[in-house]
Write a protein that holds these residues in place. Structure first.
Motif, PDB file in Angstrom:
ATOM      1  N   LEU A 224     -11.912 -56.134 -17.725  1.00  0.00           N
ATOM      2  CA  LEU A 224     -11.949 -54.797 -17.122  1.00  0.00           C
ATOM      3  C   LEU A 224     -11.670 -54.863 -15.629  1.00  0.00           C
ATOM      4  O   LEU A 224     -10.908 -54.064 -15.090  1.00  0.00           O
ATOM      5  CB  LEU A 224     -13.303 -54.146 -17.380  1.00  0.00           C
ATOM      6  CG  LEU A 224     -13.697 -54.043 -18.847  1.00  0.00           C
ATOM      7  CD1 LEU A 224     -14.957 -53.238 -19.007  1.00  0.00           C
ATOM      8  CD2 LEU A 224     -12.581 -53.415 -19.646  1.00  0.00           C
ATOM      9  N   ASP A 260     -28.326 -54.655  -4.163  1.00  0.00           N
ATOM     10  CA  ASP A 260     -28.516 -55.127  -5.529  1.00  0.00           C
ATOM     11  C   ASP A 260     -27.170 -55.590  -6.098  1.00  0.00           C
ATOM     12  O   ASP A 260     -26.159 -54.917  -5.921  1.00  0.00           O
ATOM     13  CB  ASP A 260     -29.065 -53.954  -6.355  1.00  0.00           C
ATOM     14  CG  ASP A 260     -29.231 -54.321  -7.799  1.00  0.00           C
ATOM     15  OD1 ASP A 260     -30.350 -54.687  -8.172  1.00  0.00           O
ATOM     16  OD2 ASP A 260     -28.240 -54.234  -8.558  1.00  0.00           O
ATOM     17  N   MET A 262     -25.715 -55.653  -8.971  1.00  0.00           N
ATOM     18  CA  MET A 262     -24.963 -54.776  -9.880  1.00  0.00           C
ATOM     19  C   MET A 262     -24.386 -53.596  -9.118  1.00  0.00           C
ATOM     20  O   MET A 262     -23.247 -53.193  -9.327  1.00  0.00           O
ATOM     21  CB  MET A 262     -25.882 -54.262 -10.989  1.00  0.00           C
ATOM     22  CG  MET A 262     -26.259 -55.318 -11.980  1.00  0.00           C
ATOM     23  SD  MET A 262     -24.878 -55.800 -13.015  1.00  0.00           S
ATOM     24  CE  MET A 262     -25.021 -57.557 -12.938  1.00  0.00           C
ATOM     25  N   LEU A 263     -25.202 -53.021  -8.224  1.00  0.00           N
ATOM     26  CA  LEU A 263     -24.708 -51.894  -7.437  1.00  0.00           C
ATOM     27  C   LEU A 263     -23.569 -52.355  -6.543  1.00  0.00           C
ATOM     28  O   LEU A 263     -22.602 -51.629  -6.327  1.00  0.00           O
ATOM     29  CB  LEU A 263     -25.839 -51.308  -6.588  1.00  0.00           C
ATOM     30  CG  LEU A 263     -27.012 -50.737  -7.380  1.00  0.00           C
ATOM     31  CD1 LEU A 263     -28.047 -50.119  -6.445  1.00  0.00           C
ATOM     32  CD2 LEU A 263     -26.519 -49.700  -8.364  1.00  0.00           C
ATOM     33  N   ALA A 266     -20.502 -52.472  -8.669  1.00  0.00           N
ATOM     34  CA  ALA A 266     -20.055 -51.102  -8.936  1.00  0.00           C
ATOM     35  C   ALA A 266     -19.395 -50.541  -7.680  1.00  0.00           C
ATOM     36  O   ALA A 266     -18.335 -49.913  -7.754  1.00  0.00           O
ATOM     37  CB  ALA A 266     -21.235 -50.235  -9.369  1.00  0.00           C
ATOM     38  N   LEU A 269     -15.928 -51.969  -7.174  1.00  0.00           N
ATOM     39  CA  LEU A 269     -14.976 -51.387  -8.130  1.00  0.00           C
ATOM     40  C   LEU A 269     -14.589 -49.977  -7.713  1.00  0.00           C
ATOM     41  O   LEU A 269     -13.408 -49.605  -7.718  1.00  0.00           O
ATOM     42  CB  LEU A 269     -15.590 -51.354  -9.534  1.00  0.00           C
ATOM     43  CG  LEU A 269     -15.698 -52.691 -10.249  1.00  0.00           C
ATOM     44  CD1 LEU A 269     -16.522 -52.550 -11.518  1.00  0.00           C
ATOM     45  CD2 LEU A 269     -14.303 -53.192 -10.606  1.00  0.00           C
TER      46      LEU A 269
ATOM     47  N   LEU B 115     -17.479 -49.541 -17.330  1.00  0.00           N
ATOM     48  CA  LEU B 115     -18.027 -50.721 -16.636  1.00  0.00           C
ATOM     49  C   LEU B 115     -18.859 -50.288 -15.428  1.00  0.00           C
ATOM     50  O   LEU B 115     -19.976 -50.777 -15.219  1.00  0.00           O
ATOM     51  CB  LEU B 115     -16.894 -51.645 -16.199  1.00  0.00           C
ATOM     52  CG  LEU B 115     -17.336 -52.885 -15.421  1.00  0.00           C
ATOM     53  CD1 LEU B 115     -18.303 -53.723 -16.239  1.00  0.00           C
ATOM     54  CD2 LEU B 115     -16.138 -53.729 -15.002  1.00  0.00           C
ATOM     55  N   ILE B 116     -18.318 -49.339 -14.637  1.00  0.00           N
ATOM     56  CA  ILE B 116     -19.048 -48.902 -13.441  1.00  0.00           C
ATOM     57  C   ILE B 116     -20.384 -48.268 -13.835  1.00  0.00           C
ATOM     58  O   ILE B 116     -21.427 -48.562 -13.253  1.00  0.00           O
ATOM     59  CB  ILE B 116     -18.177 -47.935 -12.611  1.00  0.00           C
ATOM     60  CG1 ILE B 116     -17.007 -48.701 -11.997  1.00  0.00           C
ATOM     61  CG2 ILE B 116     -18.996 -47.273 -11.507  1.00  0.00           C
ATOM     62  CD1 ILE B 116     -15.991 -47.844 -11.297  1.00  0.00           C
ATOM     63  N   TYR B 118     -22.094 -48.810 -16.498  1.00  0.00           N
ATOM     64  CA  TYR B 118     -22.982 -49.861 -17.017  1.00  0.00           C
ATOM     65  C   TYR B 118     -23.636 -50.614 -15.876  1.00  0.00           C
ATOM     66  O   TYR B 118     -24.847 -50.841 -15.866  1.00  0.00           O
ATOM     67  CB  TYR B 118     -22.164 -50.806 -17.909  1.00  0.00           C
ATOM     68  CG  TYR B 118     -22.936 -51.961 -18.506  1.00  0.00           C
ATOM     69  CD1 TYR B 118     -24.138 -51.748 -19.162  1.00  0.00           C
ATOM     70  CD2 TYR B 118     -22.437 -53.254 -18.442  1.00  0.00           C
ATOM     71  CE1 TYR B 118     -24.838 -52.808 -19.726  1.00  0.00           C
ATOM     72  CE2 TYR B 118     -23.115 -54.313 -19.003  1.00  0.00           C
ATOM     73  CZ  TYR B 118     -24.320 -54.093 -19.635  1.00  0.00           C
ATOM     74  OH  TYR B 118     -24.995 -55.144 -20.193  1.00  0.00           O
ATOM     75  N   LEU B 119     -22.820 -50.987 -14.871  1.00  0.00           N
ATOM     76  CA  LEU B 119     -23.371 -51.710 -13.725  1.00  0.00           C
ATOM     77  C   LEU B 119     -24.401 -50.854 -12.998  1.00  0.00           C
ATOM     78  O   LEU B 119     -25.465 -51.326 -12.594  1.00  0.00           O
ATOM     79  CB  LEU B 119     -22.253 -52.116 -12.763  1.00  0.00           C
ATOM     80  CG  LEU B 119     -21.269 -53.161 -13.292  1.00  0.00           C
ATOM     81  CD1 LEU B 119     -20.103 -53.345 -12.335  1.00  0.00           C
ATOM     82  CD2 LEU B 119     -21.970 -54.484 -13.516  1.00  0.00           C
ATOM     83  N   LEU B 120     -24.072 -49.561 -12.821  1.00  0.00           N
ATOM     84  CA  LEU B 120     -25.021 -48.665 -12.145  1.00  0.00           C
ATOM     85  C   LEU B 120     -26.318 -48.575 -12.943  1.00  0.00           C
ATOM     86  O   LEU B 120     -27.413 -48.626 -12.386  1.00  0.00           O
ATOM     87  CB  LEU B 120     -24.412 -47.267 -11.987  1.00  0.00           C
ATOM     88  CG  LEU B 120     -23.334 -47.123 -10.919  1.00  0.00           C
ATOM     89  CD1 LEU B 120     -22.746 -45.724 -10.935  1.00  0.00           C
ATOM     90  CD2 LEU B 120     -23.917 -47.417  -9.541  1.00  0.00           C
ATOM     91  N   LEU B 122     -27.581 -50.740 -14.916  1.00  0.00           N
ATOM     92  CA  LEU B 122     -28.350 -51.977 -14.781  1.00  0.00           C
ATOM     93  C   LEU B 122     -28.983 -52.071 -13.402  1.00  0.00           C
ATOM     94  O   LEU B 122     -30.123 -52.506 -13.240  1.00  0.00           O
ATOM     95  CB  LEU B 122     -27.449 -53.199 -15.001  1.00  0.00           C
ATOM     96  CG  LEU B 122     -27.010 -53.502 -16.417  1.00  0.00           C
ATOM     97  CD1 LEU B 122     -26.068 -54.694 -16.428  1.00  0.00           C
ATOM     98  CD2 LEU B 122     -28.204 -53.776 -17.316  1.00  0.00           C
ATOM     99  N   GLY B 123     -28.225 -51.653 -12.370  1.00  0.00           N
ATOM    100  CA  GLY B 123     -28.721 -51.764 -11.009  1.00  0.00           C
ATOM    101  C   GLY B 123     -29.833 -50.779 -10.705  1.00  0.00           C
ATOM    102  O   GLY B 123     -30.776 -51.093  -9.988  1.00  0.00           O
ATOM    103  N   GLY B 130     -33.135 -50.248 -17.323  1.00  0.00           N
ATOM    104  CA  GLY B 130     -32.339 -51.469 -17.485  1.00  0.00           C
ATOM    105  C   GLY B 130     -32.138 -51.842 -18.942  1.00  0.00           C
ATOM    106  O   GLY B 130     -32.098 -50.967 -19.810  1.00  0.00           O
ATOM    107  N   PRO B 236     -19.338 -51.350 -21.898  1.00  0.00           N
ATOM    108  CA  PRO B 236     -18.008 -51.250 -22.486  1.00  0.00           C
ATOM    109  C   PRO B 236     -17.842 -52.297 -23.587  1.00  0.00           C
ATOM    110  O   PRO B 236     -18.359 -53.406 -23.478  1.00  0.00           O
ATOM    111  CB  PRO B 236     -17.065 -51.536 -21.307  1.00  0.00           C
ATOM    112  CG  PRO B 236     -17.899 -52.175 -20.265  1.00  0.00           C
ATOM    113  CD  PRO B 236     -19.317 -51.776 -20.494  1.00  0.00           C
TER     114      PRO B 236
ATOM    115  N   ARG C 182     -39.917 -58.605 -14.412  1.00  0.00           N
ATOM    116  CA  ARG C 182     -40.449 -57.588 -13.514  1.00  0.00           C
ATOM    117  C   ARG C 182     -41.963 -57.707 -13.400  1.00  0.00           C
ATOM    118  O   ARG C 182     -42.528 -57.619 -12.307  1.00  0.00           O
ATOM    119  CB  ARG C 182     -40.065 -56.201 -14.038  1.00  0.00           C
ATOM    120  CG  ARG C 182     -39.899 -55.173 -12.950  1.00  0.00           C
ATOM    121  CD  ARG C 182     -39.632 -53.806 -13.565  1.00  0.00           C
ATOM    122  NE  ARG C 182     -38.288 -53.676 -14.113  1.00  0.00           N
ATOM    123  CZ  ARG C 182     -38.015 -53.283 -15.356  1.00  0.00           C
ATOM    124  NH1 ARG C 182     -38.990 -53.033 -16.214  1.00  0.00           N
ATOM    125  NH2 ARG C 182     -36.778 -53.181 -15.765  1.00  0.00           N
TER     126      ARG C 182
END
Lengths: 287, 303, 418
Positions: A224, A260, A262-263, A266, A269, B115-116, B118-120, B122-123, B130, B236, C182
């Motif tokens: 992706l 973070d 993951m953020l 994102a 991207l 993907l974006i 999903y990442l958001l 998770l974050g 989560g 995804p 956590r």
């Protein structure tokens, strides 16, 4: 201070890896007019094959052989499946999707039968810590960056200065005309597909010892991201793909230091996707 | 006669869990994922837009419903409404950007959106839960004169069935109306459709948003009947990285018949059956079968 | 072909027969069915496999000793719970409503446990979750949920004095964003602040990114005595290797729960010298003298070597500290059920009351030593160990008695209705 220097170094390493992936995708799009959804699968195949071949060939031997095998698989698949039907975009997408699914499942299946496990640890091929201040940088990664850059340079030379590169550009720019002047278009296309697959596999084989783990699903997210990089770089433009790959890597690595993880990804991207709003055809794409 | 068969089938489906309770859990899956496949069929089957990220709107629907219950103490119907609204909003934004691009651009944007998101998800685990997800207590389903606890298997069964019938109703109305004609015109030849005065952008956007809303409805019903949501819903290609995945809507559409009313539901049923059958005997066979379905459908695709 | 008359005759005959035999006898001949919410795939699949083996072995032992109340016990596995809470919850429902099990031993994944707990109550089925997140008992438990093995908070409560005294009070906690990770971060942070220390927390998503390099960069070494990691097994390995690449193991003390490496071999350079808090020593020669007989029997029956490897695969590490939660759940059931002469699920309230506050002597069923169930939060308390990797092997540095892990609970399930 040291963490930032190390992050800079790491951004360069990953930039080179992303560039390998994105340039491969862009090459394939240019020559065949298809979006290679199996690119992540080739990446995974490269990583797994090199992991599997390392005990017999040694790491460096496997690094050379694995991409070649994947390249041959790619070229073999391109001939019957992709080229003849490349005209209708929707069909070609579905075909690539199907290839991706089947390859991935075949790999999963054989891995399960051979080892009973899907995730495998990868040992680093060499231990060469480079001291930077009080911390260390893994010297293997530096070698990765050098190998990837050398391959990219070679590709650039091939593209710009050789007869083969000239044919490639001709096929990209105008299919029919290329055929008229006697270029064996289907053969060139199969070759390019194989080359793109081999580049992805090389990236995978190089990454294995960095992520320390290989598994059949490792290529999904890679696909992706590299697809987005290619689109933002301009479909078919190698320079654009390279530039955006490096940009993405810098954004990802430095944002991770600040937020973070993951953020951060994102955010990276979204940032490169925003380029599309300014230049819908991508950075290097023709207007 | 046709109407009679239809009524008979409907009665059969409606009475099934009374005859065989084990069918209820299975039926719930069929109805919810069937509705999801139906929504993709609106896009791919009717309008010719190939989206590989339809799961995003399912997940938005699920989270919309869950959030409205967790943070807003919403009632049942409000929660379903909130889920659908969330999905509609998301689809409007993504659709606005994506439907004007080429077919490759569209696929890439739908995939990267997934993907974006999903990442958001998770974050931002403090609000999404989560990968562990969030459990919540779903409010009782209130109908005039009736209060039905969602924890009851039968209530969940009829709720999912109702949602699917609603989706089928919408799909039927659209396929018979002028709008459906416009969708198919765009699918078959964009330029000709444009020449006939259709606003291709508006038609595509309509299809995208409607499909998003329908996926959102499926997601909201899923979340309320499971009393649970998790970030993995956004993932995804979720159906291809897990060992025993939920039925993928695209494969269901390809397996049934794209552009028909009941095809996607039948496809979902086949997928669920295959999973049940192969899951106990030879799990990898299921995933392999999905790949073969896509490849053969693509190779023998007329267009 | 059976005619209607024949069918009537046999069924009437059978009903009469059973009635004459007496329903009590009939019920006793029926096996007690114990369900296992089993993750066959996903992040905890390896743990699931071993918990299943431990259950099989425990049930075999119970049956050899006459079963429970004279009735044989039978293990009923669920379909794949996939390490996904929603799937696990469905599988629990299928176990209870379709496969008609009497009890369920839960998944190892805390998220699945938390999602399943309300269902255990509404289906009135006693549930033994095997995840160890604090919230399983502190927030999401109920009268039907029993933890047959410690939670994160109990482990931290028992170990914190030793850790602060011997390793330091300035922590950098790197944790995976799942309930398991956590709750470790939250519980440690609370303890550290109360002791006047410092805690930096770095959260890493689950699944972790492919390259953990940038995350290591975020660790501020000048403010760190103890680097605490809270990941699941494969990710722990990746994190500690990434840390080792940057020489962190030599510069700070590295600490974690044994659950984080429970399926990994300790003969790795990146594990050398690191500390672990555990509920059971991996190596038989580290088990306290008075428990060695029980330990030998436990290992032999589950199939674990003295070094902690699988007997049928000398390269596979067995999560020995993790799986005795499942092992002793069966003996917990046996002890309580025989105490109240439990016969069917209708008698669950009596069984639950017997479980609340139950004390268990050290035995083969409880090889970890004497233990007890705290009535308020349904949590089993047992001893803990501080272990350190020395020359590639885990060595016990300290045994901490179970009284030390008695933290103050905020719940009281004994006040809940059945």
């Amino acid at each position: 201070m040291e963490p930032w220097a190390l992050t800079l170094l790491n951004a360069l390493v990953w930039g080179a890896l992303w560039a390998l992936l994105a340039v491969g995708l862009s090459l394939i799009y240019g020559a065949l007019g298809v979006l290679n959804l199996a690119h992540g699968t080739f990446y995974m195949l490269g990583a797994l094959l090199s992991w599997a071949l390392t005990p017999t060939l040694g790491f460096w031997g496997a690094l050379c052989v694995a991409p070649m095998i994947v390249g041959l698989i790619g070229a073999g698949l391109a001939q019957p499946l992709v080229i003849r039907r490349a005209r209708a975009p929707l069909s070609s997408l579905l075909i690539m999707f199907g290839i991706m699914l089947i390859l991935q499942q075949l790999v999963t299946l054989s891995l399960q039968m051979a080892t009973g496990e899907l995730r495998h640890a990868v040992a680093p091929p060499l231990r060469w810590p480079i001291a930077i201040g009080a911390r260390f940088y893994d010297g293997y990664r530096v070698i990765v960056a050098l190998v990837a850059s050398a391959v990219l340079l070679g590709l650039w030379a091939l593209w710009g200065w050789t007869r083969w590169g000239c044919m490639l550009r001709a096929v990209r720019d105008n299919h029919e005309l290329a055929r008229v002047v006697g270029i064996p278009v289907p053969r060139v296309q199969a070759g390019v597909f194989g080359l793109g697959a081999a580049l992805a596999a090389l990236a995978g084989a190089l990454t294995g010892p960095i992520t320390r783990e290989v598994s059949p699903t490792m290529g999904t997210e890679i696909l992706l991201v590299s697809v987005l990089i290619t689109v933002v770089g301009g479909m078919g433009s190698l320079g654009g793909a390279f530039a955006v790959a490096v940009l993405y890597s810098f954004l990802e690595n430095f944002l991770t230091m600040l937020a973070d993880p993951m953020l951060a990804r994102a955010g990276a991207l979204v940032t490169i996707a925003l380029i599309l709003l300014i230049r819908p055809q991508g950075l290097g794409g023709a207007a | 006669m046709k109407r009679l068969t239809l009524l008979g089938a409907l009665a059969g489906v409606g009475l099934l869990p009374w005859v065989w309770e084990g069918a209820a859990l299975w039926g719930i899956n069929l109805f919810i994922w069937g509705l999801m496949a139906l929504s993709l069929n609106l896009l791919y089957g009717y309008t010719g837009l190939l989206s590989l990220g339809q799961g995003v709107y399912f997940a938005l629907g699920a989270y919309g419903a869950a959030w409205s219950v967790i943070y807003g103490h919403a009632g049942f119907w409000t929660a379903v409404g909130a889920g659908i609204l969330c999905a509609l909003g998301g689809a409007l934004i993504v659709g606005w950007v994506s439907v004007r691009t080429s077919s490759f651009g569209f696929v890439v944007i739908t995939l990267v959106t997934a993907l974006i998101c999903y990442l958001l998800a998770l974050g931002l685990d403090s609000v999404t839960g989560g990968e562990d997800g969030m459990s919540f207590r779903a409010p009782a389903l209130k109908l005039p004169g009736l209060v039905l606890p969602i924890q009851n298997l039968f209530v969940r069964y009829y709720l999912a069935l109702g949602a699917l019938l609603g989706g089928l109703g919408i799909a039927y109305l659209i396929s018979k109306s002028l709008v459906g004609l416009a969708l198919r015109a765009v699918r078959d030849d964009e330029i000709a459709a444009e020449a006939f005065g259709y606003n291709v952008f508006a038609v595509k956007l309509f299809a995208f948003v409607l499909a998003g809303g329908m996926a959102g409805m499926a997601g909201a019903v899923w979340a309320l009947s499971k009393e649970f949501v998790r970030a993995g819903l956004f993932q995804p290609f979720a159906a291809f990285v897990s060992a025993q995945p939920d039925p993928d809507p695209l494969i269901a559409v390809l397996l049934g018949k794209a552009g028909t009313l009941l095809g996607p539901v039948v496809g979902t049923g086949i997928l669920l059956g295959l999973r049940e059958l192969l899951g106990s005997m030879w799990p990898p066979g299921y995933a392999l079968a999905m790949g073969i379905v896509v490849l053969t459908r693509a190779l023998f695709r007329s267009a | 072909m059976i005619t209607r008359r024949e069918f009537l005759r046999t069924s009437v005959g059978a009903t009469l027969g059973f009635w004459l035999l007496g329903s009590a006898n009939w019920a006793q001949a029926q096996p007690i069915r114990v369900g296992h919410q089993l993750d066959r795939t996903g992040a905890v699949a390896l743990f699931g496999k071993w918990h299943n083996r431990a259950l099989e072995a425990a049930i075999k032992l119970v049956n050899e000793r006459g079963g429970i109340n004279g009735r044989p016990v039978e293990l009923v596995n669920s379909d794949d719970a996939q390490t996904k809470p929603d799937v696990g919850k469905d599988e629990f429902e299928k176990l209870v409503t379709q496969k008609r099990v009497d009890f369920v031993i839960g998944s190892v994944f805390s998220g699945t446990n938390i999602a399943t707990a309300p269902l255990a109550k509404s289906l009135k089925t006693v549930y033994f979750p095997q995840g160890i997140a604090t919230d399983i008992t502190e927030k999401f438990g109920n009268r039907y949920v029993f933890k047959s093995y410690h939670t994160v908070r109990a482990a931290i409560e028992s170990a914190h004095e030793w850790v602060f005294g011997n390793l330091g009070k300035r922590f950098t906690i790197v944790h995976s964003v799942i309930d398991f990770g956590r709750s470790q971060a939250e519980d440690w942070a609370a303890k550290i602040r109360a002791a006047g220390g410092e805690a930096q927390i770095i959260s890493v998503p689950f699944p972790a990114p492919a390259d953990l390099f940038s995350i290591i960069q975020k660790i501020d070494l000048s403010k760190t005595d103890v680097l605490y990691h809270a990941f699941t097994a494969v990710e722990t390995a990746r994190f500690l290797q990434a840390a080792f690449d940057q020489n962190l193991q030599a510069r700070v003390k590295v600490l974690g729960l044994i659950e984080g490496i429970d399926i990994l071999s300790t003969a790795e350079p990146w594990l050398e010298g690191t500390y672990f808090i555990s509920g059971y020593p991996r190596r038989a020669d580290q088990v306290p003298e008075e428990l060695r007989d029980f330990d030998r029997e436990y290992r032999r029956r589950v199939g674990i070597s003295a070094e902690g490897f699988a007997l049928d695969n000398p390269r596979e590490v067995v999560p020995i500290a993790d799986l005795f939660g499942s092992w002793q759940a069966i003996f917990l059931l046996k002890q309580a059920a025989e105490l109240v002469n439990w016969r069917s699920k209708a008698e669950n309230p009596a069984l639950i009351k017997a479980l609340e506050g139950l004390t268990m002597p050290a035995s083969v069923g409880f090889p970890q030593g004497a233990q007890f169930v705290r009535a308020q939060d349904h949590l089993v308390f047992h001893d803990h160990y501080i272990e350190r990797v020395e020359n590639g092997q885990l060595k016990v540095l300290e045994r901490i008695p179970r009284e030390k892990s008695l933290y103050k609970t905020s719940v009281d399930y004994t006040k809940e209705e059945f």
